[in-house]
Design a protein around this motif. Structure first.
Motif, PDB file in Angstrom:
ATOM      1  N   VAL A  98       1.079  -1.209   0.012  1.00  0.00           N
ATOM      2  CA  VAL A  98      -0.101   0.023   0.003  1.00  0.00           C
ATOM      3  C   VAL A  98       0.916   1.081   0.107  1.00  0.00           C
ATOM      4  O   VAL A  98       0.729   1.979  -0.744  1.00  0.00           O
ATOM      5  CB  VAL A  98      -0.897   0.080   1.075  1.00  0.00           C
ATOM      6  N   THR A 101       3.159   1.852  -3.122  1.00  0.00           N
ATOM      7  CA  THR A 101       2.531   2.368  -4.373  1.00  0.00           C
ATOM      8  C   THR A 101       2.433   4.014  -4.305  1.00  0.00           C
ATOM      9  O   THR A 101       2.296   4.872  -5.237  1.00  0.00           O
ATOM     10  CB  THR A 101       0.866   1.931  -4.580  1.00  0.00           C
ATOM     11  N   GLN A 102       2.256   4.469  -3.126  1.00  0.00           N
ATOM     12  CA  GLN A 102       2.196   5.904  -3.046  1.00  0.00           C
ATOM     13  C   GLN A 102       3.539   6.562  -2.830  1.00  0.00           C
ATOM     14  O   GLN A 102       3.523   7.730  -3.473  1.00  0.00           O
ATOM     15  CB  GLN A 102       1.363   6.159  -1.511  1.00  0.00           C
ATOM     16  N   PHE A 105       4.668   8.151  -5.895  1.00  0.00           N
ATOM     17  CA  PHE A 105       4.202   9.673  -6.339  1.00  0.00           C
ATOM     18  C   PHE A 105       5.242  10.806  -5.639  1.00  0.00           C
ATOM     19  O   PHE A 105       5.017  12.089  -5.796  1.00  0.00           O
ATOM     20  CB  PHE A 105       2.965   9.796  -6.110  1.00  0.00           C
TER      21      PHE A 105
ATOM     22  N   ASP B  97      -5.261   3.977  -9.633  1.00  0.00           N
ATOM     23  CA  ASP B  97      -4.599   2.653  -9.074  1.00  0.00           C
ATOM     24  C   ASP B  97      -4.192   2.796  -7.716  1.00  0.00           C
ATOM     25  O   ASP B  97      -4.260   1.963  -6.769  1.00  0.00           O
ATOM     26  CB  ASP B  97      -3.285   2.666  -9.682  1.00  0.00           C
ATOM     27  N   VAL B  98      -3.796   4.137  -6.998  1.00  0.00           N
ATOM     28  CA  VAL B  98      -3.394   4.208  -6.014  1.00  0.00           C
ATOM     29  C   VAL B  98      -4.606   4.301  -4.961  1.00  0.00           C
ATOM     30  O   VAL B  98      -4.492   3.714  -3.911  1.00  0.00           O
ATOM     31  CB  VAL B  98      -2.701   5.883  -5.621  1.00  0.00           C
ATOM     32  N   THR B 101      -5.711   0.249  -4.517  1.00  0.00           N
ATOM     33  CA  THR B 101      -4.914  -0.674  -3.934  1.00  0.00           C
ATOM     34  C   THR B 101      -5.441  -0.288  -2.181  1.00  0.00           C
ATOM     35  O   THR B 101      -5.379  -1.443  -1.502  1.00  0.00           O
ATOM     36  CB  THR B 101      -3.254  -0.061  -3.705  1.00  0.00           C
ATOM     37  N   GLN B 102      -6.053   0.944  -1.897  1.00  0.00           N
ATOM     38  CA  GLN B 102      -6.267   0.916  -0.630  1.00  0.00           C
ATOM     39  C   GLN B 102      -7.707   0.617  -0.509  1.00  0.00           C
ATOM     40  O   GLN B 102      -8.137   0.150   0.769  1.00  0.00           O
ATOM     41  CB  GLN B 102      -6.085   2.655  -0.159  1.00  0.00           C
TER      42      GLN B 102
END
Lengths: 305, 305
Positions: A98, A101-102, A105, B97-98, B101-102
């Motif tokens: 989780v 993925t962030q 950015f 996508d971000v 995932t959450q």
């Protein structure tokens, strides 16, 4: 030396205008442990004037959003501030995906690593230790994998009595051994028992965090004798069926746990937004555990020596 | 009928104890548009006593965390509250996508859909419209893809004068056409010009949100004549080199844009935490655009008819 808990957030799943989602900072002898990290944690840390750079270990009990949505914002801010300390996160293993993925950015290159340590949901486990402090995770009983955390000082050495050093002319080289329990043999061959030479150290202080959980007496063995216990109390007995259905505790459950663990003090939080007042929680818990307090965002609770 | 902007967060990348990261709610005739959604937005919405169920359209300018980290918490709360309205998110395509995932970690089944609408970073584009309101996205000039948003009422029909209806005995069936500009032909064959029958409608009201951007005069064509303009002002001229390096604006840049667009009023925000005070921003902007205000979290700015 400090051993103090600051509540950053004490709401249940939905924050209110007065309570942020779950987050706490425990300062043990200058180590700042962040426990859960709900949305807005970085704002609360800043309000408490806790330096971001002091936070190197973050403990996430489980992956419901109100316990970790603030993590990416906090890491992002660490990055923007150019901090360089690696961050250790103790959490369910899936959190890594989780967050990763962030992290992709984030602006610029991070100057620190984020190191994930997966929790064990089968049994208590030592997950952190240094010279003076240790942290043990222990399973709770929630709708998804969830751990509590026990933070405690390691046992200290005894204090050697100054007058004994003079009286028996104890050489410096032997002081350490005596502090750790050894007797002393004088030049005349007399054995001076350790108990005569030392005073006992202050007992190690401890704090246990029981995050989201149904009543679960199995935790009592791990947290026995804890000085300060935080235990969730999402409902009162009036809504016991809700508590059972959602794997949460009532205030009475929390108090029972504190009583069985012979805790020094109990703090309850994570109140459902169905309740407009916190008094019913406090009254219910105090029927069997009088030294109970209601968590208040921004309040600090010290464990004295 | 309301046309009013409420600032929920006005800090730059790092929130402070007084300013949350970027988020705003624009109420246009009862439609509540959420513009950006930094960490803590749901807490600020609650403090403003805005009903969560009214928010159905969310506009995310770009994927720097201070503009979207609050989104997952907000959606999670919508879910916990059992809301059923679908949520439309207008954002860079990668946000899907971000968030997905959450979303996989949310409790229970969501009773609403989250529908993503990808933004166009090449040219202005109509991204939302209903009978009375339209929203246009337009590219800004930032370090990553970033859009601003223009919200405006659609032109209203003219008002027909009551006394004319009586005087010329205008049939109900023709009133709509006259409101839309038609002349009236009396039974006697006399043409009554539209201008004699109507008063002009109030001009459509508009608001433009210029999120993170360097000075970018290309936006002026799109936002020309806007009533209320929010424009970021991360720095003052003293740190122009910083502004240029990070693709942000100075307060002077914001004021220039307002001046060139003949905006009615300018609100500046997104101040760098390097500044302890906001006065230098205001003074700088007011040197060329006097009707400037500094954004304040929780404050509402109305556009009157």
């Amino acid at each position: 030396m400090p051993f103090e808990l600051t509540i950053l957030g004490s709401s249940s799943a939905i924050p209110t205008s007065e309570r942020y989602p779950t987050a706490q900072v425990l300062n043990v002898l200058g180590r700042f442990f962040l426990i859960d990290c709900g949305e807005g944690t970085q704002i609360q840390i800043r309000r408490q004037k806790i330096a971001f750079g002091k936070i190197k270990h973050i403990f996430i009990s489980h992956l419901h959003g109100d316990h970790f949505y603030g993590l990416i914002g906090l890491i992002s801010t660490f990055n923007l501030l150019g901090l360089k300390n690696d961050i250790h996160i103790y959490s369910p293993s899936q959190l890594k995906d989780v967050i990763q993925t962030q992290l992709d950015f984030l602006k610029g290159e991070m100057q620190f690593k984020v190191i994930f340590h997966p929790l064990n949901f089968k049994k208590p486990q030592l997950i952190f230790e240094d010279k003076k402090v240790e942290v043990i995770s222990f399973p709770l009983k929630h709708s998804i994998n969830c751990c509590g955390f026990l933070f405690r000082e390691k046992p200290k050495e005894a204090n050697i009595k100054k007058e004994c050093i003079e009286q028996y002319q104890i050489p410096v080289a032997q002081i350490r051994a005596i502090k750790q329990g050894a007797d002393f043999l004088t030049a005349e061959g007399e054995v001076v028992p350790n108990a005569k030479l030392t005073t006992p150290p202050p007992p190690p202080r401890s704090y246990a965090f029981c995050s989201d959980t149904a009543f679960y007496p199995q935790v009592v063995e791990t947290i026995q004798g804890v000085n300060l216990l935080y235990h969730e109390a999402t409902f009162t007995e009036e809504l016991r069926d809700w508590a059972e259905r959602t794997y949460h505790s009532t205030a009475l459950d929390a108090a029972k746990t504190a009583q069985m663990a012979h805790a020094g003090k109990l703090i309850i939080g994570h109140f459902s937004t169905r309740y407009k007042e916190v008094e019913p929680f406090l009254e219910e818990a105090q029927t069997i555990f009088s030294n109970t307090e209601v968590a208040i965002d921004g309040k600090t609770y010290s464990v004295k020596k």
